[in-house]
Design a protein around this motif. Sequence first.
Motif, PDB file in Angstrom:
ATOM      1  N   ASP A 161      49.806  35.842  29.161  1.00  0.00           N
ATOM      2  CA  ASP A 161      50.385  35.603  30.487  1.00  0.00           C
ATOM      3  C   ASP A 161      49.754  36.496  31.538  1.00  0.00           C
ATOM      4  N   GLU A 162      49.529  37.746  31.185  1.00  0.00           N
ATOM      5  CA  GLU A 162      48.901  38.665  32.128  1.00  0.00           C
ATOM      6  C   GLU A 162      47.476  38.229  32.454  1.00  0.00           C
TER       7      GLU A 162
ATOM      8  N   ARG B 165      45.981  37.319  36.182  1.00  0.00           N
ATOM      9  CA  ARG B 165      44.772  37.893  36.782  1.00  0.00           C
ATOM     10  C   ARG B 165      43.802  36.791  37.221  1.00  0.00           C
ATOM     11  N   ALA B 166      43.777  35.715  36.456  1.00  0.00           N
ATOM     12  CA  ALA B 166      42.904  34.596  36.832  1.00  0.00           C
ATOM     13  C   ALA B 166      43.341  34.010  38.171  1.00  0.00           C
ATOM     14  N   ARG B 167      44.639  33.810  38.345  1.00  0.00           N
ATOM     15  CA  ARG B 167      45.139  33.265  39.616  1.00  0.00           C
ATOM     16  C   ARG B 167      44.809  34.210  40.777  1.00  0.00           C
ATOM     17  N   GLU B 168      44.963  35.501  40.545  1.00  0.00           N
ATOM     18  CA  GLU B 168      44.669  36.485  41.588  1.00  0.00           C
ATOM     19  C   GLU B 168      43.196  36.444  41.973  1.00  0.00           C
ATOM     20  N   ALA B 169      42.326  36.080  41.019  1.00  0.00           N
ATOM     21  CA  ALA B 169      40.883  35.997  41.287  1.00  0.00           C
ATOM     22  C   ALA B 169      40.484  34.656  41.901  1.00  0.00           C
TER      23      ALA B 169
ATOM     24  N   ASN C  41      36.092  38.959  27.359  1.00  0.00           N
ATOM     25  CA  ASN C  41      35.970  38.160  28.572  1.00  0.00           C
ATOM     26  C   ASN C  41      37.317  37.513  28.893  1.00  0.00           C
ATOM     27  N   GLU C  42      37.528  37.148  30.164  1.00  0.00           N
ATOM     28  CA  GLU C  42      38.737  36.438  30.551  1.00  0.00           C
ATOM     29  C   GLU C  42      38.447  35.597  31.785  1.00  0.00           C
ATOM     30  N   PRO C  43      39.289  34.587  32.070  1.00  0.00           N
ATOM     31  CA  PRO C  43      38.988  33.638  33.140  1.00  0.00           C
ATOM     32  C   PRO C  43      38.753  34.266  34.512  1.00  0.00           C
ATOM     33  N   ALA C  44      39.399  35.365  34.817  1.00  0.00           N
ATOM     34  CA  ALA C  44      39.209  36.001  36.127  1.00  0.00           C
ATOM     35  C   ALA C  44      37.748  36.348  36.383  1.00  0.00           C
ATOM     36  N   TYR C  45      37.008  36.585  35.304  1.00  0.00           N
ATOM     37  CA  TYR C  45      35.610  37.000  35.452  1.00  0.00           C
ATOM     38  C   TYR C  45      34.677  35.859  35.845  1.00  0.00           C
ATOM     39  N   VAL C  46      35.185  34.628  35.882  1.00  0.00           N
ATOM     40  CA  VAL C  46      34.319  33.525  36.309  1.00  0.00           C
ATOM     41  C   VAL C  46      33.896  33.728  37.764  1.00  0.00           C
ATOM     42  N   LYS C  47      34.652  34.495  38.503  1.00  0.00           N
ATOM     43  CA  LYS C  47      34.272  34.809  39.890  1.00  0.00           C
ATOM     44  C   LYS C  47      32.944  35.554  39.921  1.00  0.00           C
TER      45      LYS C  47
END
Length: 254
Positions: A19-20, A24-28, A217-223
Amino acid sequence: MLFDTHVHLNVQQFDEDRDEVMDRAREAGVEKMVVVGFDRETIPKALSLAEKHDHIYAAVGWHPVDAIDMTEQDLDWIEELANHPKVVAIGEMGLDYHWDKSPKDVQKSVFRQQIALAKRVNLPIIIHNREATEDIVEILKEENAAETGGIMHCYNDSAEYIQDCLDMNFYISLGGPVTFKNATLPKEVAKVVPLDRLLIETDCPFLAPHPNRGKRNEPAYVKLVAEKIAELRDITYEEVARATTENAIKLFRI
């Protein structure tokens, strides 16, 4: 708005803080993502996540490394799941010549079977390719995979094959390696792929982009991937974000 076209939030590396990670992905700025299921354990988890979250979609398929484990029942199961309203692609599928768990002939057979399945259910396919580009392109041509089109996932090969892929209605997806200092091939590809055929992804928890290389890795890093592509193409980050999101929505028919 960013669209991470290939995540594995359905694996155990995210069990303690999933969930966290999504927060973080949404925040990015990651507003949509596709969770890819690739075996008997991860496919149900991909569907579960897609059912629980409006912004998450699922892909279902069989990974080439484990091709030797796939049964006719598994193939029938995948075809049945293709009717699920949140399933937007079949895969990941393809060939992986780095690991030797599944013989090449078995991998090729399972690959061809999944292409045929995707054609029956009219969904795009997600291609996993490791050290097998020539064979993959040949099989895609022989099986007329242009009927489905799809994604060359985490493309990390010479630009010379790109036109073949584009001609067969495939999009080119780039991930963390495009940010690696010593990775010349994905950087070259990032410069030449038409912007209307480009996608971005993380393949998390694998292949974290610089400066997080070697970490989960995590989705936020796609930025970070989008920012690097913008730098390489000498265009704005907003242009990359907008184009790759529009491309993903078009491909997945969302």
